[in-house]
Design an enzyme around this catalytic site. Structure first.
Site, PDB file in Angstrom:
ATOM      1  N   LYS A  83       0.752  -1.084  -0.043  1.00 49.28           N
ATOM      2  CA  LYS A  83      -0.146  -0.012  -0.167  1.00 49.28           C
ATOM      3  C   LYS A  83       0.907   1.262   0.093  1.00 49.28           C
ATOM      4  O   LYS A  83       1.696   1.236   0.838  1.00 49.28           O
ATOM      5  CB  LYS A  83      -0.847  -0.011   1.457  1.00 49.28           C
ATOM      6  CG  LYS A  83      -2.465   0.153   1.117  1.00 49.28           C
ATOM      7  CD  LYS A  83      -2.900  -0.241   2.343  1.00 49.28           C
ATOM      8  CE  LYS A  83      -4.443   0.213   2.158  1.00 49.28           C
ATOM      9  NZ  LYS A  83      -5.182   0.277   3.452  1.00 49.28           N
TER      10      LYS A  83
HETATM   11  O1  G3P Z   1      -7.809   0.885   5.756  1.00 49.30           O
HETATM   12  C1  G3P Z   1      -8.145   2.013   4.710  1.00 49.30           C
HETATM   13  C2  G3P Z   1      -9.640   2.402   5.137  1.00 49.30           C
HETATM   14  O2  G3P Z   1     -10.420   1.354   4.883  1.00 49.30           O
HETATM   15  C3  G3P Z   1      -9.927   3.091   6.535  1.00 49.30           C
HETATM   16  O3  G3P Z   1     -11.000   3.106   6.961  1.00 49.30           O
HETATM   17  O4  G3P Z   1     -12.956   3.570   8.533  1.00 49.30           O
HETATM   18  O5  G3P Z   1     -10.382   4.306   8.990  1.00 49.30           O
HETATM   19  O6  G3P Z   1     -11.972   5.384   7.214  1.00 49.30           O
HETATM   20  P1  G3P Z   1     -11.419   4.000   8.029  1.00 49.30           P
END
Ligand code: G3P
Length: 217
Positions: A83
């Site tokens: 990533k």
């Molecule tokens: O891992 C990336 C993303 O899915 C993070 O999600 O819920 O922390 O905005 P969130």
């Protein structure tokens, strides 16, 4: 549409894998920090549970550092994808890594132009963060719609991972738009099962069966 779990929690990953519906896993530095375990140990354990793509994030701020980290994490298991954040240094790293055959998931995407740059650099995946856009009163799924259209217009084969998904409606809209993947927390995966009529129907069927004293064996 493929379903990825967005977590580094091995118990959740094992449970989703046992359901037979898990296509891959995405992690981020916050997930890794929550485990309280060495990063390599967690990543290799996850890679052993799910053979699908597993995203592990580079944490350097410069291109050469990201490239070095990418080569290292990819040596841990064959299904690891790196990533890389959507910054100029990151996009440069993606170009270098794509030439080496290392698959990158470009993360922290919040605009269609960023998604275009990632695809041009050779990213295997792009991760638009829909929930975080909704959080600031934008429409995260509108971004997904734009990326689907732009990639379709030019035949770009970077796969779209709908990330930061927060609720079942995100998943429905992702599938209707033709996004390749939605990555989600374990709780959201379990919410996909839920319908009150399924629960009521099952309860009634079993009550009727028992009342009639029937048996299969
Ligand atoms: O891992 C990336 C993303 O899915 C993070 O999600 O819920 O922390 O905005 P969130």
């Amino acid at each position: 549409m493929k379903i990825f779990l967005d977590t580094a929690n091995v118990d959740e990953i094992r449970a989703a894998h046992d359901l037979g519906v898990l296509d891959g896993v995405t992690t981020n530095p916050s997930h890794a920090a929550k485990t309280g375990r060495p990063f390599r140990e967690v990543v290799t354990e996850i890679a052993g549970i799910c053979s699908g793509p597993l995203s592990a994030e580079a944490v350097s701020r410069d291109t050469q550092g990201m490239v070095r980290e990418a080569r290292e994490v990819c040596s841990w298991a064959p299904n690891i994808v790196v990533k890389i954040p959507l910054l100029p240094e990151g996009i440069k790293a993606v170009s270098i890594l794509a030439d080496e055959g290392i698959r990158c998931n470009v993360t922290l995407c919040f605009s269609p132009l960023q998604a275009l740059l990632a695809a041009k650099a050779g990213a295997a995946y792009i991760s638009p963060f829909v929930g975080r856009l909704d959080d600031i009163a934008h429409d995260g799924m509108e971004l997904v719609e734009q990326i689907v259209r732009i990639y379709g217009n030019y035949g770009l084969d970077t796969e779209i991972i709908v990330a930061s998904a927060r609720h079942p409606r995100h998943v429905v809209r992702a599938a209707l738009l033709g996004a390749d993947i939605t990555t989600m927390p374990y709780e959201l995966l379990m919410k996909m099962f839920h319908h009150p009529l399924t629960d009521l129907g099952e309860e009634k069927f079993l009550a009727d069966w028992e009342k009639a004293g029937l048996s299969i064996f």
